[in-house]
Design a protein around this motif. Structure first.
Motif, PDB file in Angstrom:
ATOM      1  N   SER A 118     100.578  62.199  50.577  1.00 28.29           N
ATOM      2  CA  SER A 118     102.030  62.102  50.430  1.00 28.29           C
ATOM      3  C   SER A 118     102.647  63.438  50.836  1.00 28.29           C
ATOM      4  CB  SER A 118     102.401  61.717  48.992  1.00 28.29           C
ATOM      5  OG  SER A 118     101.942  62.673  48.063  1.00 28.29           O
ATOM      6  N   PRO A 119     103.942  63.458  51.157  1.00 29.62           N
ATOM      7  CA  PRO A 119     104.574  64.707  51.596  1.00 29.62           C
ATOM      8  C   PRO A 119     104.350  65.851  50.606  1.00 29.62           C
ATOM      9  CG  PRO A 119     106.058  62.871  51.904  1.00 29.62           C
ATOM     10  CD  PRO A 119     104.882  62.348  51.134  1.00 29.62           C
ATOM     11  N   GLY A 120     103.790  66.942  51.091  1.00 33.18           N
ATOM     12  CA  GLY A 120     103.497  68.101  50.257  1.00 33.18           C
ATOM     13  C   GLY A 120     102.078  68.120  49.724  1.00 33.18           C
ATOM     14  N   MET A 121     101.372  66.984  49.816  1.00 30.45           N
ATOM     15  CA  MET A 121      99.996  66.896  49.343  1.00 30.45           C
ATOM     16  C   MET A 121      99.041  66.965  50.531  1.00 30.45           C
ATOM     17  SD  MET A 121      99.973  66.691  46.042  1.00 30.45           S
ATOM     18  CE  MET A 121      98.299  66.172  45.750  1.00 30.45           C
ATOM     19  N   THR A 122      97.864  67.478  50.286  1.00 29.68           N
ATOM     20  CA  THR A 122      96.874  67.590  51.347  1.00 29.68           C
ATOM     21  C   THR A 122      96.102  66.284  51.500  1.00 29.68           C
ATOM     22  OG1 THR A 122      95.230  68.439  49.805  1.00 29.68           O
ATOM     23  CG2 THR A 122      96.576  70.071  50.969  1.00 29.68           C
ATOM     24  N   GLY A 123      95.382  66.187  52.590  1.00 39.66           N
ATOM     25  CA  GLY A 123      94.516  65.041  52.840  1.00 39.66           C
ATOM     26  C   GLY A 123      95.231  63.921  53.552  1.00 39.66           C
ATOM     27  N   PRO A 124      94.448  62.972  54.042  1.00 36.41           N
ATOM     28  CA  PRO A 124      95.029  61.821  54.743  1.00 36.41           C
ATOM     29  C   PRO A 124      95.570  60.791  53.761  1.00 36.41           C
ATOM     30  CG  PRO A 124      92.656  61.613  54.687  1.00 36.41           C
ATOM     31  CD  PRO A 124      92.987  62.947  54.070  1.00 36.41           C
ATOM     32  N   LYS A 125      96.550  60.065  54.201  1.00 38.29           N
ATOM     33  CA  LYS A 125      97.091  58.969  53.402  1.00 38.29           C
ATOM     34  C   LYS A 125      96.040  57.863  53.361  1.00 38.29           C
ATOM     35  CE  LYS A 125     100.946  55.748  53.222  1.00 38.29           C
ATOM     36  NZ  LYS A 125     102.176  55.299  53.864  1.00 38.29           N
TER      37      LYS A 125
END
Length: 147
Positions: A118-125
């Protein structure tokens, strides 16, 4: 003003398309836990998308969210106030814009938890994000958008 300048100005005004009006940035206030860095990432994401964000660290985040109408199990890791609405969690900007343009009679929206990608979070959706509408009258949250 001489005739040449007048006619040149008139010709340019009628022949050139109007310049687009630049929209003023949308002001927002984001409350976050002082130790949380993903909230800063979310604020940067909003700034890149036309918002001015005033970040306020607080140790009273759960209380702020609850007072705004977000039940505990639907809270995200930060709480933002924008356009008379609460936006809790890492809600994508297109959903925030939808909220601000539709102006529904709700307290706001929330993306619970801290979903990866999610926006601001790391990693792939890795999954669809379910954003809920919340009210201040104690009614159960309902699905506002899925992205």
């Amino acid at each position: 003003m001489n005739r040449r300048t007048f006619f040149l100005g008139t010709a340019l005004t009628t022949l050139l398309p109007p310049l687009p009006v630049l929209a003023a940035p949308t002001p927002a206030t984001l409350y976050k836990n002082p130790q949380c860095s993903c909230c800063e990432g979310y604020a940067a994401y909003l700034r890149q998308n036309g918002f001015t964000v005033d970040v306020k660290p607080t140790n009273d985040l759960a209380e702020i969210s609850e007072n705004a109408g977000v039940p505990a199990k639907y809270q995200g890791c930060h709480t933002m106030f924008v356009g008379n609405y609460v936006v809790d969690g890492h809600v994508p900007v297109e959903v925030v814009r939808k909220l601000l343009s539709e102006r529904p009679p709700i307290a706001g929206i929330t993306l619970p938890g801290m979903p990866t990608g999610s926006p601001g979070m790391t990693g792939p959706k890795t999954q669809k994000f379910v954003i809920y509408a919340v009210t201040k009258d104690g009614k159960a949250p309902t699905v506002y958008a899925t992205v």
